[in-house]
Write an enzyme that holds these catalytic residues in place. Structure first.
Site, short mmCIF file in Angstrom:
data_model
loop_
_atom_site.label_atom_id
_atom_site.label_comp_id
_atom_site.label_asym_id
_atom_site.label_seq_id
_atom_site.Cartn_x
_atom_site.Cartn_y
_atom_site.Cartn_z
N THR A 107 -1.80 5.55 2.15
CA THR A 107 -3.01 4.76 2.01
C THR A 107 -3.16 3.86 3.23
O THR A 107 -2.18 3.26 3.69
CB THR A 107 -2.96 3.89 0.73
OG1 THR A 107 -2.88 4.76 -0.41
CG2 THR A 107 -4.21 3.03 0.60
N ARG A 162 -4.92 5.95 -7.68
CA ARG A 162 -4.69 7.39 -7.70
C ARG A 162 -4.47 7.89 -9.14
O ARG A 162 -4.99 8.93 -9.54
CB ARG A 162 -3.49 7.73 -6.82
CG ARG A 162 -3.71 7.36 -5.36
CD ARG A 162 -2.40 7.27 -4.57
NE ARG A 162 -1.70 8.55 -4.58
CZ ARG A 162 -0.42 8.68 -4.20
NH1 ARG A 162 0.27 7.61 -3.80
NH2 ARG A 162 0.15 9.86 -4.21
N LEU A 179 0.87 -1.18 0.00
CA LEU A 179 0.00 0.00 0.00
C LEU A 179 0.90 1.22 0.00
O LEU A 179 1.99 1.21 0.59
CB LEU A 179 -0.89 0.02 1.25
CG LEU A 179 -1.94 -1.09 1.42
CD1 LEU A 179 -2.65 -0.92 2.76
CD2 LEU A 179 -2.93 -1.09 0.28
N ASP A 180 0.45 2.29 -0.67
CA ASP A 180 1.23 3.52 -0.64
C ASP A 180 1.36 4.04 0.79
O ASP A 180 0.55 3.72 1.66
CB ASP A 180 0.56 4.58 -1.52
CG ASP A 180 0.53 4.19 -2.99
OD1 ASP A 180 1.40 3.40 -3.40
OD2 ASP A 180 -0.36 4.67 -3.71
N LYS A 181 2.36 4.88 1.00
CA LYS A 181 2.67 5.38 2.34
C LYS A 181 1.45 5.95 3.06
O LYS A 181 1.23 5.66 4.25
CB LYS A 181 3.77 6.45 2.24
CG LYS A 181 4.15 7.07 3.58
CD LYS A 181 5.24 8.11 3.41
CE LYS A 181 5.59 8.75 4.75
NZ LYS A 181 6.66 9.78 4.61
#
Length: 326
Positions: free
Chosen positions: A155, A253, A151-153
């Site tokens: 998210t 995104r 997961l992105d930082k």
């Protein structure tokens, strides 16, 4: 695996030595057959064993394309994983949704990077996992032990981590074959014209800003598919539910920005706009993760509650021309 200059000789030191006999009447490539025989090892890891000279066919060092014939003796030596000396366990709070001997599912908070990168080897989720699960260093790649997906930082939400090599490979296969399901909730700018839709667009590096990603020509990126459903409209904002067919970097995104409805709070893909509440990053939450248990086969559906900042955003937006989509 050890670097070439310090590589161990075949069968030297600790490790596991397997002797297998090829049983098929028709020939088959060495690498493909070994992958079928050792499903707990990833294809990439089997390839590394072959490249390092740790596979022999009838006493001779094998190559990936070496053809196997009936009765060939295949020896595979698997040295122990190289210790992650540069990664230090760090105590940090973990919101555990499920855990057993084979896997752990966490509700990841915003502001935490999943795995280390050059120049960022502390404070990551992996550091906390190494403290929580001491056996993780021997699983998977060097910089991301046990990590099945990321997961992105900024998210938040469900993320699964494997606690054994067998679980890692089986869960990664579920992701690739869409057996595992990943669903997200996100707040975007504007309101889509339809109640639901699908974005199909290859994702690659942005042609100008190399720190960003973008929808690019098929030959310049990797296939990506995102399904979305409109849940609520709040005037200039909308709440969407997303389901992924693929898991490319920044996929939701980038696809939202490509639709013309960038994610609220996304400093990378959306213009800075004043918001009714403070957000740590984009308003994107991995709300649900479905998978088959890698050992028992039982279907599991894990859900992560919305973080407080996301709840506060919805509360602030809902009085504004609220319209729930049935």
């Amino acid at each position: 695996m050890a670097k070439a200059e310090s590589r161990l000789e075949f069968g030297q030191g600790e490790g596991e030595l397997l002797a297998l006999s090829y049983p098929k009447p028709l020939p088959m490539r060495l690498d493909r057959w070994l992958v079928s025989q050792r499903p707990e090892q990833s294809r990439a890891r089997i390839q590394k064993f072959i490249d390092a000279g740790y596979v022999r066919v009838n006493g001779v060092t094998g190559q990936a394309k070496t053809p196997l014939r009936l009765g060939d003796c295949v020896e595979l030596w698997m040295p122990p994983p190289e210790p992650l000396e540069y990664l230090k366990p760090e105590a940090m709070p973990l919101d555990v949704l499920f855990e057993d001997a084979h896997l752990i599912v966490l509700n990841k908070p915003a502001g935490i990077t999943v795995h280390p990168a050059p120049g960022n080897k502390s404070g990551t989720l992996v550091n906390g996992l190494l403290h929580h699960c001491p056996d993780l260093p021997g699983i998977g790649g060097e910089m991301r032990p046990g990590i099945v997906h990321r997961l992105d930082k900024d998210t938040t939400g469900c993320i699964v981590i494997a606690k054994s090599q067998e679980a890692l490979v089986k869960l990664q296969i579920q992701i690739q074959q869409r057996i595992a399901s990943r669903e997200y909730l996100g707040v975007v700018h504007g309101a889509p014209n339809a109640a639901e839709g699908t974005v199909v667009g290859a994702i690659g590096r942005h042609p100008v800003d190399r720190k960003k990603y973008a929808v690019v020509a098929d030959e310049q990126g990797r296939y990506a598919c995102t399904h979305w459903q409109l849940l609520e409209r709040f005037g200039d904002y909308s709440l969407l539910r997303f389901k992924l067919d693929t898991g490319r970097t920044h996929q939701i995104r980038v696809h939202c920005a490509h639709m013309g409805h960038p994610m609220v709070g996304d400093a990378t893909y959306s213009r800075c706009r004043k918001l009714p509440v403070d957000l740590a990053g984009q308003a994107l939450h991995a709300v649900e993760l479905g998978l088959n248990h890698p050992v028992t086969g039982e279907r599991m559906v894990l859900k992560a509650p919305l973080p407080e900042s996301f709840e506060n955003l919805l509360k602030a937006l809902r009085p504004k021309l609220h319209h729930r989509v049935e």
